[in-house]
Write a protein that holds these residues in place. Structure first.
Motif, PDB file in Angstrom:
ATOM      1  N   PRO A  30       0.835  -1.218   0.000  1.00  0.00           N
ATOM      2  CA  PRO A  30       0.000   0.000   0.000  1.00  0.00           C
ATOM      3  C   PRO A  30       0.859   1.252   0.000  1.00  0.00           C
ATOM      4  O   PRO A  30       1.876   1.349   0.702  1.00  0.00           O
ATOM      5  N   GLY A  31       0.462   2.207  -0.804  1.00  0.00           N
ATOM      6  CA  GLY A  31       1.203   3.459  -0.868  1.00  0.00           C
ATOM      7  C   GLY A  31       2.365   3.387  -1.839  1.00  0.00           C
ATOM      8  O   GLY A  31       2.243   2.898  -2.968  1.00  0.00           O
ATOM      9  N   ALA A  32       3.520   3.865  -1.390  1.00  0.00           N
ATOM     10  CA  ALA A  32       4.695   3.929  -2.245  1.00  0.00           C
ATOM     11  C   ALA A  32       5.389   2.570  -2.328  1.00  0.00           C
ATOM     12  O   ALA A  32       4.994   1.594  -1.685  1.00  0.00           O
ATOM     13  N   VAL A  33       6.464   2.530  -3.118  1.00  0.00           N
ATOM     14  CA  VAL A  33       7.285   1.333  -3.284  1.00  0.00           C
ATOM     15  C   VAL A  33       8.616   1.574  -2.580  1.00  0.00           C
ATOM     16  O   VAL A  33       9.172   2.678  -2.689  1.00  0.00           O
ATOM     17  N   PRO A  34       9.146   0.615  -1.844  1.00  0.00           N
ATOM     18  CA  PRO A  34      10.476   0.797  -1.244  1.00  0.00           C
ATOM     19  C   PRO A  34      11.505   1.149  -2.303  1.00  0.00           C
ATOM     20  O   PRO A  34      11.645   0.454  -3.309  1.00  0.00           O
ATOM     21  N   ASP A  35      12.217   2.229  -2.079  1.00  0.00           N
ATOM     22  CA  ASP A  35      13.125   2.768  -3.105  1.00  0.00           C
ATOM     23  C   ASP A  35      14.547   2.336  -2.791  1.00  0.00           C
ATOM     24  O   ASP A  35      15.296   3.028  -2.100  1.00  0.00           O
ATOM     25  N   LEU A  36      14.926   1.173  -3.313  1.00  0.00           N
ATOM     26  CA  LEU A  36      16.287   0.666  -3.110  1.00  0.00           C
ATOM     27  C   LEU A  36      17.305   1.514  -3.858  1.00  0.00           C
ATOM     28  O   LEU A  36      18.441   1.673  -3.401  1.00  0.00           O
ATOM     29  N   LEU A  37      16.922   2.055  -4.987  1.00  0.00           N
ATOM     30  CA  LEU A  37      17.833   2.894  -5.764  1.00  0.00           C
ATOM     31  C   LEU A  37      18.178   4.169  -4.998  1.00  0.00           C
ATOM     32  O   LEU A  37      19.331   4.625  -5.012  1.00  0.00           O
ATOM     33  N   LEU A  38      17.208   4.746  -4.326  1.00  0.00           N
ATOM     34  CA  LEU A  38      17.452   5.939  -3.517  1.00  0.00           C
ATOM     35  C   LEU A  38      18.420   5.643  -2.375  1.00  0.00           C
ATOM     36  O   LEU A  38      19.332   6.432  -2.103  1.00  0.00           O
ATOM     37  N   LEU A  39      18.245   4.509  -1.709  1.00  0.00           N
ATOM     38  CA  LEU A  39      19.143   4.141  -0.609  1.00  0.00           C
ATOM     39  C   LEU A  39      20.565   3.891  -1.113  1.00  0.00           C
ATOM     40  O   LEU A  39      21.535   4.214  -0.422  1.00  0.00           O
ATOM     41  N   THR A  40      20.686   3.337  -2.303  1.00  0.00           N
ATOM     42  CA  THR A  40      22.024   3.128  -2.884  1.00  0.00           C
ATOM     43  C   THR A  40      22.715   4.456  -3.152  1.00  0.00           C
ATOM     44  O   THR A  40      23.904   4.626  -2.855  1.00  0.00           O
ATOM     45  N   VAL A  41      21.985   5.400  -3.695  1.00  0.00           N
ATOM     46  CA  VAL A  41      22.552   6.727  -3.955  1.00  0.00           C
ATOM     47  C   VAL A  41      22.952   7.407  -2.648  1.00  0.00           C
ATOM     48  O   VAL A  41      24.016   8.042  -2.551  1.00  0.00           O
ATOM     49  N   LEU A  42      22.133   7.277  -1.621  1.00  0.00           N
ATOM     50  CA  LEU A  42      22.441   7.898  -0.332  1.00  0.00           C
ATOM     51  C   LEU A  42      23.708   7.296   0.274  1.00  0.00           C
ATOM     52  O   LEU A  42      24.570   8.024   0.794  1.00  0.00           O
ATOM     53  N   GLY A  43      23.831   5.973   0.233  1.00  0.00           N
ATOM     54  CA  GLY A  43      25.022   5.336   0.782  1.00  0.00           C
ATOM     55  C   GLY A  43      26.301   5.756   0.077  1.00  0.00           C
ATOM     56  O   GLY A  43      27.329   6.015   0.712  1.00  0.00           O
ATOM     57  N   LEU A  44      26.259   5.871  -1.234  1.00  0.00           N
ATOM     58  CA  LEU A  44      27.443   6.296  -1.988  1.00  0.00           C
ATOM     59  C   LEU A  44      27.727   7.781  -1.784  1.00  0.00           C
ATOM     60  O   LEU A  44      28.890   8.190  -1.705  1.00  0.00           O
TER      61      LEU A  44
END
Length: 225
Positions: A30-44
């Motif tokens: 429900p709602g949004a989708v977990p954004d794994l790509l965003l977390l990857t960008v944040l970690g780098l």
């Protein structure tokens, strides 16, 4: 960006995008989708800094824009992740290591909210009103919750890989060897030894000058007699 950064970032972004499209987007949460790509960008970005974060974010967002099934204009998510990567890189620790998980978790929540708002804002500018029909408050809350739950399993590992790629044992060994050669050369032909040699030379010149003056005095004395 250096070659090791480019290779690592490309590999992580591609893996994150594949998991995002093939697994996370099909969970029908429900709602949004977990954004794994965003977390990857944040970690780098929290290791590479604001410039590296902006470049990684732009590349990752552009791949997400072009990857099927893309239902929005190309460049929209690239702009969002570029801005998020730049802002996340501004709070990069000096040593590249964080002392507690409070800071990164706060960054994750702020990035989830900011990326959703920015994505909806850019969509409103280009005439995409899907966020209004779905409900923007529900998207914000679900995006923050999903990304916050997924972050402890993604961000620390990505930051560890990025830090490890920054420390190349071969480059460190060559740098240490170069520093040793420089220090040994400085000690062997340094200023102190040269000054000492100059002092010894000056002392020899003074001794020779004195002996010459003594001889001249003696000769003059003989002539006077």
């Amino acid at each position: 960006m250096r070659l090791n950064r480019i290779l690592l970032s490309t590999a992580l972004v591609v893996v994150a995008l594949v998991i995002q499209v093939s697994v996370l987007s099909r969970l029908h949460l429900p709602g949004a989708v977990p954004d794994l790509l965003l977390l990857t960008v944040l970690g780098l970005a929290m290791v590479y800094g604001h410039v590296g974060g902006a470049l990684v974010g732009f590349g990752a967002g552009l791949l997400a824009d072009l990857a099927p099934p893309a239902d929005h204009a190309a460049g929209r998510y690239a702009l969002v992740l570029c801005v998020i990567g730049y802002l996340a890189g501004l709070i990069k620790p000096e040593t590249g290591q964080v002392k507690s998980a409070t800071g990164p978790m706060a960054v994750v929540v702020a990035a989830a909210l900011g990326s959703t708002l920015l994505y909806a804002g850019v969509g409103a500018l280009v005439g995409d009103t899907a966020a209004r029909h779905v409900g923007l408050p529900g998207l914000l809350i679900s995006a923050a919750v999903y990304d916050l739950l997924l972050a402890p399993f993604v961000v620390p590992g990505i930051m560890a890989l990025a830090r490890r790629s920054e420390h190349d044992p071969l480059s460190e060994t060559s740098a240490a060897k170069q520093a040793t050669d420089i220090s040994s050369g400085w000690l062997s032909s340094g200023t102190g030894l040269r000054i000492g040699g100059q002092r010894g030379t000056l002392g020899g010149l003074k001794t020779k000058a004195r002996s010459r003056s003594t001889r001249v005095g003696r000769i003059k004395g003989v002539k006077r007699l």
